[in-house]
Design a protein around this motif. Structure first.
Motif, PDB file in Angstrom:
ATOM      1  N   LEU B 218       0.456  -1.937  -0.148  1.00 46.05           N
ATOM      2  CA  LEU B 218       0.578   0.355   0.033  1.00 46.05           C
ATOM      3  C   LEU B 218       1.573   1.727   0.059  1.00 46.05           C
ATOM      4  CD1 LEU B 218      -3.271  -1.198   2.410  1.00 46.05           C
ATOM      5  CD2 LEU B 218      -2.885  -1.804  -0.143  1.00 46.05           C
ATOM      6  N   GLU B 219       1.952   1.138   0.857  1.00 44.18           N
ATOM      7  CA  GLU B 219       2.866   2.727   0.733  1.00 44.18           C
ATOM      8  C   GLU B 219       3.553   2.822  -0.668  1.00 44.18           C
ATOM      9  OE1 GLU B 219       4.081   1.547   5.320  1.00 44.18           O
ATOM     10  OE2 GLU B 219       5.409   0.969   3.490  1.00 44.18           O
ATOM     11  N   LYS B 220       3.353   1.503  -1.512  1.00 46.10           N
ATOM     12  CA  LYS B 220       3.728   1.471  -3.007  1.00 46.10           C
ATOM     13  C   LYS B 220       3.477   3.342  -3.861  1.00 46.10           C
ATOM     14  CE  LYS B 220       6.645  -2.099  -3.748  1.00 46.10           C
ATOM     15  NZ  LYS B 220       6.979  -3.707  -4.452  1.00 46.10           N
ATOM     16  N   ASN B 221       1.852   2.472  -3.324  1.00 45.61           N
ATOM     17  CA  ASN B 221       0.747   3.591  -3.730  1.00 45.61           C
ATOM     18  C   ASN B 221       1.147   4.686  -4.796  1.00 45.61           C
ATOM     19  OD1 ASN B 221      -1.837   3.298  -5.188  1.00 45.61           O
ATOM     20  ND2 ASN B 221      -2.299   4.379  -3.265  1.00 45.61           N
ATOM     21  N   ASP B 222       2.264   5.607  -3.625  1.00 48.64           N
ATOM     22  CA  ASP B 222       2.104   6.790  -4.345  1.00 48.64           C
ATOM     23  C   ASP B 222       3.028   7.148  -5.371  1.00 48.64           C
ATOM     24  OD1 ASP B 222       0.914   8.475  -1.870  1.00 48.64           O
ATOM     25  OD2 ASP B 222       2.482   8.452  -1.065  1.00 48.64           O
ATOM     26  N   ARG B 223       4.002   5.507  -4.944  1.00 48.07           N
ATOM     27  CA  ARG B 223       4.958   6.175  -6.803  1.00 48.07           C
ATOM     28  C   ARG B 223       4.034   5.379  -7.405  1.00 48.07           C
ATOM     29  NH1 ARG B 223       9.354   2.204  -4.892  1.00 48.07           N
ATOM     30  NH2 ARG B 223      10.364   2.577  -6.643  1.00 48.07           N
ATOM     31  N   ILE B 224       3.053   4.867  -7.242  1.00 47.00           N
ATOM     32  CA  ILE B 224       2.547   4.028  -9.159  1.00 47.00           C
ATOM     33  C   ILE B 224       1.216   5.106  -9.096  1.00 47.00           C
ATOM     34  CG2 ILE B 224       0.562   2.468  -9.184  1.00 47.00           C
ATOM     35  CD1 ILE B 224       1.518   0.406  -7.003  1.00 47.00           C
ATOM     36  N   MET B 225       0.835   5.982  -7.991  1.00 46.75           N
ATOM     37  CA  MET B 225      -0.031   7.144  -8.573  1.00 46.75           C
ATOM     38  C   MET B 225       0.777   8.080  -9.088  1.00 46.75           C
ATOM     39  SD  MET B 225      -2.688   6.262  -8.063  1.00 46.75           S
ATOM     40  CE  MET B 225      -3.447   7.946  -8.710  1.00 46.75           C
ATOM     41  N   GLN B 226       2.309   8.222  -9.039  1.00 43.89           N
ATOM     42  CA  GLN B 226       2.434   9.283  -9.577  1.00 43.89           C
ATOM     43  C   GLN B 226       3.401   9.081 -11.665  1.00 43.89           C
ATOM     44  OE1 GLN B 226       6.680   9.798  -7.800  1.00 43.89           O
ATOM     45  NE2 GLN B 226       7.288  11.259  -9.040  1.00 43.89           N
ATOM     46  N   LYS B 227       3.360   7.616 -11.013  1.00 40.06           N
ATOM     47  CA  LYS B 227       3.800   6.780 -12.777  1.00 40.06           C
ATOM     48  C   LYS B 227       2.731   6.829 -13.471  1.00 40.06           C
ATOM     49  CE  LYS B 227       7.799   5.624 -12.662  1.00 40.06           C
ATOM     50  NZ  LYS B 227       9.027   6.241 -13.279  1.00 40.06           N
ATOM     51  N   THR B 228       1.300   6.798 -12.921  1.00 40.46           N
ATOM     52  CA  THR B 228       0.180   6.944 -13.846  1.00 40.46           C
ATOM     53  C   THR B 228      -0.424   8.076 -14.215  1.00 40.46           C
ATOM     54  OG1 THR B 228      -2.394   5.751 -13.941  1.00 40.46           O
ATOM     55  CG2 THR B 228      -1.529   6.705 -12.047  1.00 40.46           C
ATOM     56  N   GLU B 229       0.188   9.399 -13.082  1.00 38.47           N
ATOM     57  CA  GLU B 229      -0.447  10.383 -13.246  1.00 38.47           C
ATOM     58  C   GLU B 229       0.740  10.626 -15.179  1.00 38.47           C
ATOM     59  OE1 GLU B 229      -3.092  12.381 -12.306  1.00 38.47           O
ATOM     60  OE2 GLU B 229      -3.149  11.230 -10.450  1.00 38.47           O
ATOM     61  N   ASN B 230       1.840  10.329 -14.832  1.00 35.16           N
ATOM     62  CA  ASN B 230       2.827  11.202 -16.055  1.00 35.16           C
ATOM     63  C   ASN B 230       3.196  10.030 -17.451  1.00 35.16           C
ATOM     64  OD1 ASN B 230       3.524  13.181 -14.430  1.00 35.16           O
ATOM     65  ND2 ASN B 230       3.835  12.135 -13.271  1.00 35.16           N
ATOM     66  N   TRP B 231       2.186   8.743 -17.181  1.00 35.91           N
ATOM     67  CA  TRP B 231       2.603   7.805 -17.997  1.00 35.91           C
ATOM     68  C   TRP B 231       2.104   7.974 -19.214  1.00 35.91           C
ATOM     69  CZ3 TRP B 231       4.827   3.410 -18.302  1.00 35.91           C
ATOM     70  CH2 TRP B 231       4.488   2.364 -19.452  1.00 35.91           C
ATOM     71  N   PRO B 232       3.312   8.254 -20.887  1.00 37.36           N
ATOM     72  CA  PRO B 232       2.344   8.703 -21.958  1.00 37.36           C
ATOM     73  C   PRO B 232       1.107   8.601 -22.563  1.00 37.36           C
ATOM     74  CG  PRO B 232       4.711   7.327 -21.584  1.00 37.36           C
ATOM     75  CD  PRO B 232       4.255   7.712 -19.739  1.00 37.36           C
ATOM     76  N   TYR B 233       1.017   7.835 -22.018  1.00 35.79           N
ATOM     77  CA  TYR B 233      -0.727   7.294 -22.897  1.00 35.79           C
ATOM     78  C   TYR B 233      -1.801   7.710 -22.019  1.00 35.79           C
ATOM     79  CZ  TYR B 233       3.094   4.972 -25.725  1.00 35.79           C
ATOM     80  OH  TYR B 233       4.486   4.459 -26.174  1.00 35.79           O
ATOM     81  N   ASN B 234      -1.528   8.225 -20.671  1.00 35.96           N
ATOM     82  CA  ASN B 234      -2.683   8.609 -20.251  1.00 35.96           C
ATOM     83  C   ASN B 234      -2.451   9.578 -20.913  1.00 35.96           C
ATOM     84  OD1 ASN B 234      -3.419   6.337 -19.022  1.00 35.96           O
ATOM     85  ND2 ASN B 234      -2.605   6.405 -16.672  1.00 35.96           N
ATOM     86  N   GLU B 235      -3.293  10.041 -21.313  1.00 34.37           N
ATOM     87  CA  GLU B 235      -3.830  11.632 -22.170  1.00 34.37           C
ATOM     88  C   GLU B 235      -5.021  12.022 -22.085  1.00 34.37           C
ATOM     89  OE1 GLU B 235      -2.020  12.768 -25.928  1.00 34.37           O
ATOM     90  OE2 GLU B 235      -2.430  10.599 -26.540  1.00 34.37           O
ATOM     91  N   ILE B 236      -5.006  13.356 -22.052  1.00 30.79           N
ATOM     92  CA  ILE B 236      -6.565  14.326 -23.184  1.00 30.79           C
ATOM     93  C   ILE B 236      -5.831  14.818 -23.528  1.00 30.79           C
ATOM     94  CG2 ILE B 236      -8.099  16.202 -22.106  1.00 30.79           C
ATOM     95  CD1 ILE B 236      -6.979  15.737 -19.451  1.00 30.79           C
ATOM     96  N   ILE B 237      -7.105  14.291 -24.347  1.00 29.56           N
ATOM     97  CA  ILE B 237      -7.357  15.134 -26.285  1.00 29.56           C
ATOM     98  C   ILE B 237      -8.331  15.893 -26.823  1.00 29.56           C
ATOM     99  CG2 ILE B 237      -7.112  14.384 -29.152  1.00 29.56           C
ATOM    100  CD1 ILE B 237      -5.662  11.608 -27.621  1.00 29.56           C
ATOM    101  N   GLY B 238      -8.091  16.973 -26.836  1.00 29.21           N
ATOM    102  CA  GLY B 238      -9.381  17.807 -27.338  1.00 29.21           C
ATOM    103  C   GLY B 238      -9.508  18.605 -25.723  1.00 29.21           C
ATOM    104  N   LYS B 271      -7.912   9.087 -22.740  1.00 27.08           N
ATOM    105  CA  LYS B 271      -7.577   8.011 -23.108  1.00 27.08           C
ATOM    106  C   LYS B 271      -6.659   7.488 -21.787  1.00 27.08           C
ATOM    107  CE  LYS B 271      -3.883   6.385 -25.764  1.00 27.08           C
ATOM    108  NZ  LYS B 271      -2.950   6.301 -26.923  1.00 27.08           N
ATOM    109  N   LEU B 272      -6.932   5.828 -21.950  1.00 23.64           N
ATOM    110  CA  LEU B 272      -6.145   5.573 -20.124  1.00 23.64           C
ATOM    111  C   LEU B 272      -5.959   4.469 -20.957  1.00 23.64           C
ATOM    112  CD1 LEU B 272      -9.367   5.793 -17.569  1.00 23.64           C
ATOM    113  CD2 LEU B 272      -7.231   6.879 -17.856  1.00 23.64           C
ATOM    114  N   GLY B 273      -4.242   4.334 -21.049  1.00 27.28           N
ATOM    115  CA  GLY B 273      -3.754   3.226 -21.184  1.00 27.28           C
ATOM    116  C   GLY B 273      -2.707   3.066 -19.939  1.00 27.28           C
ATOM    117  N   PHE B 274      -3.058   3.146 -18.642  1.00 24.76           N
ATOM    118  CA  PHE B 274      -2.413   3.224 -17.434  1.00 24.76           C
ATOM    119  C   PHE B 274      -3.694   2.950 -17.023  1.00 24.76           C
ATOM    120  CE2 PHE B 274       1.321   3.288 -14.831  1.00 24.76           C
ATOM    121  CZ  PHE B 274       1.303   2.271 -13.541  1.00 24.76           C
ATOM    122  N   SER B 275      -3.960   2.103 -16.703  1.00 28.54           N
ATOM    123  CA  SER B 275      -5.454   2.086 -16.032  1.00 28.54           C
ATOM    124  C   SER B 275      -6.218   1.540 -15.236  1.00 28.54           C
ATOM    125  CB  SER B 275      -7.197   0.839 -17.618  1.00 28.54           C
ATOM    126  OG  SER B 275      -6.355  -0.811 -17.145  1.00 28.54           O
TER     127      SER B 275
END
Lengths: 197, 616
Positions: B218-238, B271-275
């Protein structure tokens, strides 16, 4: 470029997956955006095999009902069964040589007369190219080259923005050398039928 | 040289989705891979199987998914970059180690492929394995096309090593089996050996240790969240006011729909590539820039539900919809037209779909279900069992080609649950009823999970007959080897495990080995099992003809024909066997010489001996 949607329908063993892959490779070779989709799994066990090729400005890999620009049917009954992929403007290219399913041989249902199958297809869509692909394949020297006949007919119909030369180049580089001569001949025979319709 | 070893960074080649995944793993320097095959995942390990002969890659077809996961886990714990692949229901089998691996973590990057099958093209259910990410706490990636299948796989190894956790990649049949252009990157060298560093307080999961490990996860959660927030395939288009969220293959349907409807400037797409975990901040930003949201996701409403929770936590009350809009449902896969319709309805555009030709007046067309091949030994075995046990016996069956025996005229399957279940369900049936029970299982499936059921049957004195249909390969998924296979024809040196010895070693007393194309002898053995008061095993052995052809072992080549002078038209052959090489020519049974493998099954059951080998 405008999007184009092609649906290939056949029976396991007829080689429609190879043809959709070749069309995709040829598109890539002339820089046309392309995506191909296939359904594997039952291909070798006599079931229906469907594949789709989408060219141009489109990223979805499949074709919804009513949205095919061209339906290429390798077996007349299966062409008829797949007509749901068509609208009235869809070009249908179909082989007319039947391959009855085993259900018919054990008395579950009857294979309708091929003439009736073709008549039905003609009443549903305006553009139909019907050819005896199996005969042409035999003429080319290999009954298994039906798929190349059908690919030739597709290119001959001018429904694909790919030249015969580009397509043949892909066939030459991506199919087995032992069958190359009969493949190219089958391709030409299919193309001839479609071009002279 | 294998085409996936092409050392040409920047070059674009045409790849199957599953090939793209294998290439991505190679570009990340994968050196260890395991699997149990299963559609739609099977072409990934097929690449590794071939690549392992040309490179230092270690690859094995493991006996089942749990074994594959555990073998892979130890390689990753030792420090190697490891890939494990399976179909969605395979993850059920592997779930036990998977859940605990989230606690222990890994050292070398470990990437697990779960290949889901919406619309059940070749599966017994369409479960949504995105739940496994939630259940285990492991990150999940979802690519949307062939290029991303390669690129995301390569990135997943880095992600796994950084987080020290296995990473799940979820695909669906439509992605596994698409072909598209893939631009290659560099191949990384493989690290093929490392040293395992002992660390019992992280790896030996006794309760006292695991309590700490759960906390650490559970403590790894912060680091995972940081990854998913900045994942190149998670993006807003338009930046339009209509929000659309999509994952996996549906992302393509959504983008095409927006472009087809000409509403790009009115829509924002997330788009959610890191879902999993969902990028919360990105979601909040998205929810703040739109007025409504339509979620386009196949199967379960997972994003929809989680997004509603995020909105609620942040006091946002905008409308979030998904399932139930137009034809978007929890059943089956989506298609472009369906999504276009849903988006049009959601945005309020008067959209007319192309008019599908009316097929309602077509006559009833004869069905073309997949069937057992001409010359398939399963047909013979099923027929012979039926002659002795009749229609009254209960026939639990299993996962493989022989499941097709449920179709008429054989109708030899009464229950199919999952891999290995034919044996264990027979244990229950034999106690709960007075009916005879005959279980069918294939060779590969027997190794996968039939053995434990058999030991149970021996120990608890269950009385039934188990038929192990040994066709020398894993036929249904494309002829992969298994522990009982003689691997020499494939140029390998695996040790062959004997099914007979295994069965006897489990304690079975009544064991028969038969050749199913010897009808009379086989029926005698089947009768002996019928009369035996206890647990019998019949090993019915002959090659899958497709496989035998492939390895040059198909020996019977003289086809048969029907001698019309002798034939009296009983049609026992065609009515009882329904071999696809047989057909009715006018009213006479005829045999397609090109299809007939010469197995002679029909010749042995013809009451007039009218089926004869074609004269040379």
């Amino acid at each position: 470029m405008e999007s184009k949607r092609f649906v290939f329908i056949g029976v396991g063993g007829q080689g429609n997956l190879l043809v959709s892959r070749l069309l995709g490779e040829a598109a890539l070779s002339v820089d046309i955006p392309v995506v191909v989709s296939e359904i594997h799994g039952m291909a070798q066990r006599g079931g229906i095999v469907e594949s789709a090729v989408l060219l141009g400005d489109v990223t979805s890999p499949i074709v919804s009902n009513g949205e095919a620009d061209v339906l290429i049917g390798f077996e007349p009954l299966e062409t008829l069964r797949a007509l749901g992929k068509c609208n009235k403007d869809t070009l249908v290219i179909t082989n007319i040589s039947p391959l009855p399913p085993f259900t018919v041989s054990i008395g579950q249902g009857k294979y309708p007369p091929v003439d009736e199958v073709l008549d039905k297809i003609h009443t549903k869509v305006e553009n139909v190219i019907a050819l005896n692909g199996v005969e042409l394949a035999k003429e080319a020297g290999n009954p298994l080259s039906l798929n190349m006949v059908m690919l030739g007919a597709l290119i001959g119909s001018k429904a694909v923005p790919i030249t015969a030369e580009a397509m043949k180049e892909t066939i030459s580089t991506s199919t087995k050398k032992a069958f190359l001569e009969s493949n190219l001949k089958a391709f030409d025979l299919g193309m001839g039928v479609a071009a002279n319709r | 040289m294998h085409k996936l070893l092409l050392d040409a960074p920047g070059k674009e080649i045409f790849l199957l989705g599953n090939e793209a995944i294998a290439r991505g793993a190679l570009e990340a320097g994968v050196s260890f891979a395991t699997c149990y095959p299963g559609t739609p995942s099977s072409e990934i390990p097929e690449q590794f199987y071939n690549l392992s002969q040309e490179t230092d890659l270690y690859f094995e077809y493991s006996t089942n998914e749990k074994v594959a996961m555990e073998v892979g886990a130890s390689a990753a714990l030792a420090g190697l970059r490891t890939m494990v692949t399976m179909k969605h229901v395979g993850v059920n089998v592997a779930a036990d180690p998977l859940m605990i691996l989230a606690y222990t973590g890994v050292k070398g990057g470990m990437v697990i492929i779960t290949a889901d099958d919406p619309s059940l093209f070749s599966s017994q259910n369409e479960q949504d394995n995105r739940y496994y990410a939630r259940l285990s706490g492991l990150p999940m990636l979802e690519p949307t096309n062939t290029q991303e299948m390669k690129d995301m796989t390569a990135l997943a190894f880095d992600l796994s090593e950084e987080l020290k956790l296995p990473v799940l990649i979820r695909t669906t049949t439509r992605l596994n089996h698409i072909r598209g252009p893939v631009k290659l990157a560099e191949l990384k060298p493989m690290k093929t050996k490392d040293t395992f560093a002992k660390d019992p307080l992280n790896f030996v999961t006794v309760p006292a240790v695991s309590r700490q490990l759960h906390k650490k996860l559970l403590e790894k959660n912060d680091r995972i969240m940081q990854k998913t927030e900045n994942w190149p395939y998670n993006e807003i288009i338009g930046d339009g006011k209509w929000g659309v969220i999509a994952n996996g293959v549906s992302f393509n349907y959504a983008m095409d729909a927006i472009s087809d409807l000409g509403i790009n400037d009115q829509v924002s797409v997330l788009k959610l590539g890191f879902s999993w975990p969902m990028p919360k901040n990105l979601c909040i930003r998205f929810l703040n820039q739109v007025e409504n949201v339509l979620v386009v996701e196949e199967l379960e409403p997972i994003i929809e539900t989680e997004l509603k929770a995020i909105a609620q936590e942040n006091g946002l009350t905008l409308s979030i919809k998904g399932k139930g809009v137009s034809r978007l449902s929890r059943l089956f896969e989506y298609d472009p037209g369906m999504v276009r319709e849903a988006v049009a309805k959601y945005v309020g555009i008067d959209y007319k779909a192309p008019v599908v030709v009316d097929t309602s007046d077509l006559p009833d067309l004869p069905a073309r279900p997949p069937t057992l091949c001409a010359g398939c030994p399963h047909r013979a075995t099923l027929y012979e069992i039926k002659q002795v046990y009749g229609q009254e016996a209960i026939y639990p069956s299993d996962i493989g080609c022989y499941t097709l025996g449920f179709l008429p005229p054989l109708k030899m399957a009464d229950l199919v649950l999952c891999m290995g279940a034919s044996v264990s369900t027979s244990c229950g049936f034999s106690e709960a009823t007075n009916q005879k029970v005959v279980a069918f299982i294939g060779d590969s499936t027997f190794f996968h999970s039939g053995i434990t059921g058999l030991v149970n049957a021996v120990h608890n004195n269950h009385k039934f007959t188990l038929v192990i249909m040994d066709n020398g390969t894993t036929a249904m998924t494309g002829h992969q080897p298994h522990p009982g296979v003689d691997s020499k024809p494939m140029g390998r040196e695996n040790t062959q495990v004997s099914i007979e010895e295994l069965v006897k070693g489990c304690g079975v007393k009544d064991v028969h080995v038969v050749q199913p194309f010897k009808v009379k002898k086989t029926i005698e053995a089947v009768r002996a099992s019928y009369e035996y008061d206890g647990l019998s095993v019949i090993i019915s052995r002959d090659f899958c003809p497709l496989f035998a052809k492939g390895i040059g072992e198909l020996k019977r080549t003289r086809p048969f024909y029907v001698n019309l002078d002798k034939c009296k038209g009983h049609r026992v052959c065609i009515d009882e066997l329904a071999c696809p090489a047989m057909f009715l020519d006018e009213n006479n049974v005829s045999i397609d010489e090109n299809m007939c493998t010469g197995c002679a099954l029909c010749a042995q059951i013809c009451p007039e001996n009218a089926i004869l080998p074609v004269k040379k």
